[in-house]
Design a protein around this motif. Sequence first.
Motif, PDB file in Angstrom:
ATOM      1  N   GLY A  22       3.506  -5.183 -11.190  1.00 11.51           N
ATOM      2  CA  GLY A  22       4.375  -6.042 -10.385  1.00 11.51           C
ATOM      3  C   GLY A  22       3.569  -6.850  -9.378  1.00 11.51           C
ATOM      4  N   TYR A  23       2.651  -6.170  -8.715  1.00  7.49           N
ATOM      5  CA  TYR A  23       1.812  -6.879  -7.734  1.00  7.49           C
ATOM      6  C   TYR A  23       0.986  -7.974  -8.408  1.00  7.49           C
ATOM      7  CZ  TYR A  23       2.826  -4.213  -3.553  1.00  7.49           C
ATOM      8  OH  TYR A  23       3.459  -3.696  -2.466  1.00  7.49           O
ATOM      9  N   GLY A  26       3.352 -10.849  -9.295  1.00  7.76           N
ATOM     10  CA  GLY A  26       3.829 -11.510  -8.065  1.00  7.76           C
ATOM     11  C   GLY A  26       2.749 -12.322  -7.374  1.00  7.76           C
ATOM     12  N   ARG A  27       1.577 -11.743  -7.309  1.00  4.75           N
ATOM     13  CA  ARG A  27       0.457 -12.448  -6.675  1.00  4.75           C
ATOM     14  C   ARG A  27       0.084 -13.695  -7.488  1.00  4.75           C
ATOM     15  NH1 ARG A  27      -2.713  -7.864  -5.460  1.00  4.75           N
ATOM     16  NH2 ARG A  27      -1.750  -7.729  -3.412  1.00  4.75           N
ATOM     17  N   THR A  30       2.903 -16.364  -6.807  1.00 11.32           N
ATOM     18  CA  THR A  30       3.062 -16.917  -5.450  1.00 11.32           C
ATOM     19  C   THR A  30       1.777 -17.518  -4.906  1.00 11.32           C
ATOM     20  OG1 THR A  30       2.580 -14.763  -4.439  1.00 11.32           O
ATOM     21  CG2 THR A  30       4.893 -15.295  -4.836  1.00 11.32           C
ATOM     22  N   ILE A  31       0.664 -16.873  -5.191  1.00 13.58           N
ATOM     23  CA  ILE A  31      -0.572 -17.331  -4.555  1.00 13.58           C
ATOM     24  C   ILE A  31      -1.337 -18.301  -5.458  1.00 13.58           C
ATOM     25  CG2 ILE A  31      -2.797 -16.562  -3.585  1.00 13.58           C
ATOM     26  CD1 ILE A  31      -1.268 -14.043  -2.630  1.00 13.58           C
ATOM     27  N   ASP A  34       1.860 -20.994  -7.126  1.00 13.50           N
ATOM     28  CA  ASP A  34       2.637 -21.700  -6.110  1.00 13.50           C
ATOM     29  C   ASP A  34       4.143 -21.761  -6.376  1.00 13.50           C
ATOM     30  OD1 ASP A  34       2.383 -22.706  -3.597  1.00 13.50           O
ATOM     31  OD2 ASP A  34       2.319 -24.796  -4.241  1.00 13.50           O
ATOM     32  N   ALA A  37       8.150 -15.498  -5.678  1.00 11.59           N
ATOM     33  CA  ALA A  37       8.418 -14.259  -6.405  1.00 11.59           C
ATOM     34  C   ALA A  37       8.764 -13.176  -5.395  1.00 11.59           C
ATOM     35  CB  ALA A  37       7.208 -13.839  -7.229  1.00 11.59           C
ATOM     36  N   THR A  38       9.943 -12.612  -5.548  1.00 12.19           N
ATOM     37  CA  THR A  38      10.385 -11.533  -4.667  1.00 12.19           C
ATOM     38  C   THR A  38      10.463 -10.256  -5.493  1.00 12.19           C
ATOM     39  OG1 THR A  38      11.661 -13.076  -3.337  1.00 12.19           O
ATOM     40  CG2 THR A  38      12.257 -10.753  -3.161  1.00 12.19           C
ATOM     41  N   MET A  39       9.728  -9.244  -5.049  1.00 11.23           N
ATOM     42  CA  MET A  39       9.681  -7.994  -5.808  1.00 11.23           C
ATOM     43  C   MET A  39      10.361  -6.867  -5.034  1.00 11.23           C
ATOM     44  SD  MET A  39       6.411  -6.003  -7.447  1.00 11.23           S
ATOM     45  CE  MET A  39       5.625  -5.380  -5.970  1.00 11.23           C
ATOM     46  N   THR A  40      11.167  -6.106  -5.740  1.00  9.16           N
ATOM     47  CA  THR A  40      11.689  -4.857  -5.183  1.00  9.16           C
ATOM     48  C   THR A  40      11.288  -3.761  -6.162  1.00  9.16           C
ATOM     49  OG1 THR A  40      13.796  -5.307  -6.265  1.00  9.16           O
ATOM     50  CG2 THR A  40      13.643  -5.877  -3.945  1.00  9.16           C
ATOM     51  N   MET A  56      11.671  -8.159 -10.321  1.00  8.98           N
ATOM     52  CA  MET A  56      11.140  -9.348  -9.656  1.00  8.98           C
ATOM     53  C   MET A  56      11.933 -10.588 -10.033  1.00  8.98           C
ATOM     54  SD  MET A  56       7.336 -10.888  -9.867  1.00  8.98           S
ATOM     55  CE  MET A  56       6.606  -9.389  -9.301  1.00  8.98           C
ATOM     56  N   ILE A  63      14.271 -17.841  -2.780  1.00  8.13           N
ATOM     57  CA  ILE A  63      15.071 -16.752  -3.363  1.00  8.13           C
ATOM     58  C   ILE A  63      15.846 -16.086  -2.223  1.00  8.13           C
ATOM     59  CG2 ILE A  63      14.944 -14.522  -4.558  1.00  8.13           C
ATOM     60  CD1 ILE A  63      12.136 -15.730  -5.653  1.00  8.13           C
ATOM     61  N   TYR A  64      17.151 -16.139  -2.291  1.00  9.34           N
ATOM     62  CA  TYR A  64      17.952 -15.580  -1.200  1.00  9.34           C
ATOM     63  C   TYR A  64      18.465 -14.183  -1.517  1.00  9.34           C
ATOM     64  CZ  TYR A  64      17.676 -20.328   0.470  1.00  9.34           C
ATOM     65  OH  TYR A  64      17.201 -21.538   0.890  1.00  9.34           O
ATOM     66  N   PRO A  66      17.754 -10.835  -3.207  1.00  7.55           N
ATOM     67  CA  PRO A  66      16.454 -10.289  -3.635  1.00  7.55           C
ATOM     68  C   PRO A  66      16.508  -9.356  -4.843  1.00  7.55           C
ATOM     69  CG  PRO A  66      17.279  -9.076  -1.731  1.00  7.55           C
ATOM     70  CD  PRO A  66      18.285 -10.152  -2.017  1.00  7.55           C
TER      71      PRO A  66
ATOM     72  N   TYR B  14       0.263 -11.026  -0.859  1.00  9.29           N
ATOM     73  CA  TYR B  14       1.517 -10.611  -1.516  1.00  9.29           C
ATOM     74  C   TYR B  14       1.794  -9.188  -1.054  1.00  9.29           C
ATOM     75  CZ  TYR B  14       5.119 -10.553  -5.122  1.00  9.29           C
ATOM     76  OH  TYR B  14       6.326 -10.513  -5.780  1.00  9.29           O
ATOM     77  N   HIS B 183      10.846  -3.140   2.284  1.00  7.02           N
ATOM     78  CA  HIS B 183      10.345  -2.795   0.955  1.00  7.02           C
ATOM     79  C   HIS B 183      10.297  -3.981  -0.004  1.00  7.02           C
ATOM     80  CE1 HIS B 183      10.981   1.854   1.093  1.00  7.02           C
ATOM     81  NE2 HIS B 183       9.856   1.473   1.643  1.00  7.02           N
ATOM     82  N   THR B 185       8.632  -7.306  -1.470  1.00  6.53           N
ATOM     83  CA  THR B 185       7.287  -7.884  -1.497  1.00  6.53           C
ATOM     84  C   THR B 185       7.379  -9.383  -1.793  1.00  6.53           C
ATOM     85  OG1 THR B 185       6.438  -5.775  -2.271  1.00  6.53           O
ATOM     86  CG2 THR B 185       5.001  -7.672  -2.539  1.00  6.53           C
ATOM     87  N   GLU B 186       6.752 -10.148  -0.941  1.00  7.90           N
ATOM     88  CA  GLU B 186       6.736 -11.605  -1.109  1.00  7.90           C
ATOM     89  C   GLU B 186       5.410 -12.153  -0.583  1.00  7.90           C
ATOM     90  OE1 GLU B 186      10.266 -13.084   0.948  1.00  7.90           O
ATOM     91  OE2 GLU B 186      11.326 -13.141  -0.966  1.00  7.90           O
ATOM     92  N   ARG B 294      20.291 -13.707   4.985  1.00  9.42           N
ATOM     93  CA  ARG B 294      19.591 -14.274   3.839  1.00  9.42           C
ATOM     94  C   ARG B 294      20.493 -14.316   2.602  1.00  9.42           C
ATOM     95  NH1 ARG B 294      13.515 -12.951   1.802  1.00  9.42           N
ATOM     96  NH2 ARG B 294      13.850 -13.339  -0.404  1.00  9.42           N
TER      97      ARG B 294
END
Lengths: 193, 385
Positions: A22-23, A26-27, A30-31, A34, A37-40, A56, A63-64, A66, B14, B183, B185-186, B294
């Motif tokens: 996931g990381y 997501g990375r 987003t990084i 561009d 990405a919102t991860m739970t 994600m 993203i409102y 999540p 992130y 919790h 991640t963004e 939000r």
Amino acid sequence: MIKGQVEIRVTGYGGQGVVLSGYIIGRAVTIYDDKNATMTQSFGPEARGSACSISMIISPDPIYYPYVTSPNILIVMSPEGYTKHYPGVTDDAIIIVEEDIVHPGKIKDTQTLYTCPATRIAEELGRRLVLNVVMLGFFTAATELISEEAMRKSIEASVPEGTQKLNLTAFNNGYAYFQESKEKAEEKARTQA
Amino acid sequence: MKADPKGVLTGAHYIDGDHACAEGAIAAGCRFFAGYPITPSTEAAERIASRFPFVGGTFIQMEDELASMAAILGASWGGRKSMTVTSGPGFSLMMENIGLGVMMEVPCVIANVQRGGPSTGLPTMVGQQDMMQARWGSHGDYAIIALAPQSPQESFDLTITAFNFSEKYRVPVLFMLDECIGHMTEKVVIPPAEEIEIEPRRLTDKPPGDYLPYETGKDLIPDMADAGMGYRFHTTGLTHDERGYPDMSVECQGKLVRRLMDKINNRVDDITIIRKEKIDGAEVILLSYGISARVSTLSIEKARKKGVKVGRVRLITIWPFPEKEIAKLADKIKAFIVPEINMGQISREVERVVAGKCDVISVPHAGGGVHDPEVILEAIMEAVK
């Protein structure tokens, strides 16, 4: 290429690197790509058990809300993860499973199933541990959601120091496996035609 | 003054809201942490524990939350910017010493990553049920500052603000996250140190013989002398005079308690951070904070597509409550709609402030999840009927 908002869920055994996957995704998004990405993730006993998961949302827009409600992409590395999370996916979902661990039943005609021998590919590299990164390589090639370049940079930034080369090879091999199997399938289709 | 570059991890990350809070604290100059692990705040403590050795900070895992709160008060008197992080059950245990911090006027930050309660409630699931506890949880009359972020990025940014407010007004600042933000991640962008404004400690410029620890000028905020600077003084939780010595007279209590409240309440405008959108001509206004604000964005967008004139007020500063700002809007609208993950805590505060000038529609949600945006949309549509 998938456009607009996409929901992804990755599920597997605790310890398989589900959360790291996931990381990495997501990375990359987003990084290096561009987008947002919102991860739970799952917490409590299930995060250590057999249906550990991350969810994600990826979107070019803010993203409102999540939480993932119905994933468009499901990456599965444990049978229980499949049983628990397959029923929630969209009708046009892409489902990617580790083929030696997960044996999916019948899926809807509108859905796409890809299977990847990620454990075997990882074992060929001498480290079964990197099966999650093999799956990510396969996922990147299969969905074209995130650029290959962004995923590579993200892996380099996310995995433990000293394991970058191994993980990048795992990624490349997963990526190549999808492309080879796609070419084979296309070749087969041509000869049949 | 600018942030110490040693503590600022400049770049794009992130990370989750808990980690972002930890990074905000370190960037703000926090160099002492005492805490007791509790879901869903533990990630913040872990991040601080792993980062402090590189910035010269001191991390102590205490025996419980009472001791954690006491330790950060002591460390702050010792000259270190200090914080603790916790969740509901730990927040309850901290209440007595938060009051001590208010009474002794100790700058420090307490982050509460709210989960569903009461009691141990829902350890891994979201809540916003401690909003009134933040205001009234410790006994006695006092004023306090509380802020609520709606994203990991804001968790970073506003933790710095929390430290700055605590130093500026000499009061414990409560940073009210929730499990969802903690919790989640963004991407979090940490700016270069030279772009981060840090409020320095209000140190006295008087020589030791002339210094009175609770003497104040017009601004009602006393200057500090950190332990070890050579000043001898007394401080106590008892009602005290300018020298810091107990004075249990009605006059002294009246003067002290009024000052503790006035030093915050006279500066509501400076402390208020509020986001307003499409207020002019609005028929109704959705007022919320944190993750609920939000999630409401989607409901607002849908209502606007249906032609409803919905304004929006997002509170970042929850306490002191921005009464004036809200009261002046009440004349022009039909209703405030207030979704929150509790049974209607801030909505009652809104009711009090608007005093019948418009309707206040609470959209409550018990702990464990965020609102379905459709439910908030229904409340908006009902309000404009």
